[in-house]
Write a protein that holds these residues in place. Structure first.
Motif, PDB file in Angstrom:
ATOM      1  N   CYS A  39      44.667  10.560 -48.315  1.00 27.46           N
ATOM      2  CA  CYS A  39      45.832  10.889 -48.348  1.00 27.46           C
ATOM      3  C   CYS A  39      46.674  10.841 -47.009  1.00 27.46           C
ATOM      4  O   CYS A  39      46.213  11.461 -46.014  1.00 27.46           O
ATOM      5  N   VAL A  40      47.632   9.991 -46.833  1.00 24.26           N
ATOM      6  CA  VAL A  40      48.283   9.885 -45.542  1.00 24.26           C
ATOM      7  C   VAL A  40      49.664  10.661 -45.571  1.00 24.26           C
ATOM      8  O   VAL A  40      50.458   9.972 -46.538  1.00 24.26           O
ATOM      9  N   ARG A  41      50.027  11.449 -44.935  1.00 19.86           N
ATOM     10  CA  ARG A  41      51.097  12.011 -45.002  1.00 19.86           C
ATOM     11  C   ARG A  41      52.466  11.245 -44.084  1.00 19.86           C
ATOM     12  O   ARG A  41      52.063  11.145 -42.759  1.00 19.86           O
ATOM     13  N   HIS A  42      53.339  10.970 -44.472  1.00 22.16           N
ATOM     14  CA  HIS A  42      54.375   9.958 -43.905  1.00 22.16           C
ATOM     15  C   HIS A  42      55.143  10.694 -42.779  1.00 22.16           C
ATOM     16  O   HIS A  42      55.185  10.608 -41.794  1.00 22.16           O
ATOM     17  N   ARG A  43      55.207  11.899 -43.249  1.00 20.83           N
ATOM     18  CA  ARG A  43      55.949  13.019 -42.189  1.00 20.83           C
ATOM     19  C   ARG A  43      55.227  13.449 -41.320  1.00 20.83           C
ATOM     20  O   ARG A  43      55.599  13.517 -40.099  1.00 20.83           O
ATOM     21  N   LEU A  44      53.766  13.382 -41.382  1.00 25.15           N
ATOM     22  CA  LEU A  44      52.989  13.886 -40.208  1.00 25.15           C
ATOM     23  C   LEU A  44      52.890  12.853 -39.277  1.00 25.15           C
ATOM     24  O   LEU A  44      52.941  12.845 -38.206  1.00 25.15           O
ATOM     25  N   LEU A  45      52.468  11.750 -39.540  1.00 25.89           N
ATOM     26  CA  LEU A  45      52.272  10.356 -38.503  1.00 25.89           C
ATOM     27  C   LEU A  45      53.536   9.675 -38.065  1.00 25.89           C
ATOM     28  O   LEU A  45      53.538   9.063 -36.989  1.00 25.89           O
ATOM     29  N   PHE A  46      54.655   9.560 -38.950  1.00 28.80           N
ATOM     30  CA  PHE A  46      55.640   9.154 -38.463  1.00 28.80           C
ATOM     31  C   PHE A  46      56.987   9.627 -38.116  1.00 28.80           C
ATOM     32  O   PHE A  46      58.046   8.993 -38.224  1.00 28.80           O
ATOM     33  N   SER A  47      56.706  10.869 -38.016  1.00 27.38           N
ATOM     34  CA  SER A  47      58.083  11.910 -37.877  1.00 27.38           C
ATOM     35  C   SER A  47      58.495  11.547 -36.385  1.00 27.38           C
ATOM     36  O   SER A  47      57.861  11.392 -35.628  1.00 27.38           O
ATOM     37  N   THR A  48      59.759  11.839 -36.283  1.00 33.00           N
ATOM     38  CA  THR A  48      60.575  11.619 -34.866  1.00 33.00           C
ATOM     39  C   THR A  48      60.485  12.917 -34.361  1.00 33.00           C
ATOM     40  O   THR A  48      60.768  13.010 -33.180  1.00 33.00           O
ATOM     41  N   GLU A  49      60.255  14.035 -34.923  1.00 37.68           N
ATOM     42  CA  GLU A  49      60.060  15.378 -34.225  1.00 37.68           C
ATOM     43  C   GLU A  49      58.806  15.380 -33.743  1.00 37.68           C
ATOM     44  O   GLU A  49      57.791  15.039 -34.160  1.00 37.68           O
ATOM     45  N   SER A  50      58.594  16.039 -32.417  1.00 32.36           N
ATOM     46  CA  SER A  50      57.326  16.196 -31.951  1.00 32.36           C
ATOM     47  C   SER A  50      57.258  17.798 -31.376  1.00 32.36           C
ATOM     48  O   SER A  50      58.018  18.144 -30.464  1.00 32.36           O
ATOM     49  N   THR A  51      56.035  18.336 -31.730  1.00 32.29           N
ATOM     50  CA  THR A  51      55.689  19.530 -31.290  1.00 32.29           C
ATOM     51  C   THR A  51      54.609  19.598 -30.334  1.00 32.29           C
ATOM     52  O   THR A  51      53.533  18.254 -30.425  1.00 32.29           O
ATOM     53  N   PRO A  52      54.187  20.374 -29.443  1.00 29.45           N
ATOM     54  CA  PRO A  52      53.021  20.288 -28.907  1.00 29.45           C
ATOM     55  C   PRO A  52      51.726  20.008 -29.648  1.00 29.45           C
ATOM     56  O   PRO A  52      50.835  19.255 -29.178  1.00 29.45           O
ATOM     57  N   PHE A  53      51.740  20.790 -30.846  1.00 30.64           N
ATOM     58  CA  PHE A  53      50.672  20.575 -31.662  1.00 30.64           C
ATOM     59  C   PHE A  53      50.434  19.123 -32.127  1.00 30.64           C
ATOM     60  O   PHE A  53      49.423  18.594 -32.026  1.00 30.64           O
TER      61      PHE A  53
END
Length: 162
Positions: A39-53
């Motif tokens: 399962c590849v989550r679109h918002r996990l790998l290609f999100s424009t927001e970036s957190t330290p995690f």
């Protein structure tokens, strides 16, 4: 055997494998395997927001891709073997892509130090396991110093987001 990919509302990709086997006496065995593990989550790998995690996650993916690419480098036999060469090119492509995503919030010097340091350590381990390479005492001490250096940067440096 047939393979069906379906897209869900949350951008995950579900893989279903349909297996049909004809047994004796015209009895057909059918089985469906439904996998949400792939399962590849679109918002996990290609999100424009970036957190330290997420930056650390991207950095980990970059390290894994770099280790895979470097490990396949020997198997290319001077780029005469197409499959290992393809794995190497794709691996380095993913490594640099995920490294750029990690650089959204992580400093360049820290990112490169961790990427190259852990890459050296992991490649050395792969060399020992798969290529029967032996490390002498100075090499083991050097690898220990690399690990210590990455740990010191991670624990004590103020440039790293915690």
């Amino acid at each position: 055997m047939t393979l069906k990919l379906s897209r869900q509302a949350d951008y995950s990709i579900i893989v279903e494998v349909f297996v049909s086997v004809k047994l004796r006496n015209d009895v057909t065995y059918r089985q469906t395997y439904h996998s949400s593990l792939i399962c590849v989550r679109h918002r996990l790998l290609f999100s424009t927001e970036s957190t330290p995690f997420m930056s650390y996650f991207y950095l980990a993916l970059a390290i894994v891709a770099e280790v895979i690419a470097t490990s396949s480098l020997r198997a290319t036999e001077e780029f005469t073997k197409p499959i290992p060469t393809l794995i190497m090119v794709v691996g380095y492509g993913f490594a640099f892509y995920f490294m750029t995503l990690a650089l959204r919030t992580l400093p360049l010097g820290f990112t490169y130090a961790v990427w190259s340091g852990l890459g050296v350590v992991l490649i050395s381990i792969i060399g020992i396991i798969f290529y029967n390479e032996r490390l002498d005492l100075p090499a083991v001490i050097g690898i220990g110093m690399i690990i210590a250096g990455v740990a010191i940067i991670q624990i004590f440096s103020k440039i790293v987001p915690h």
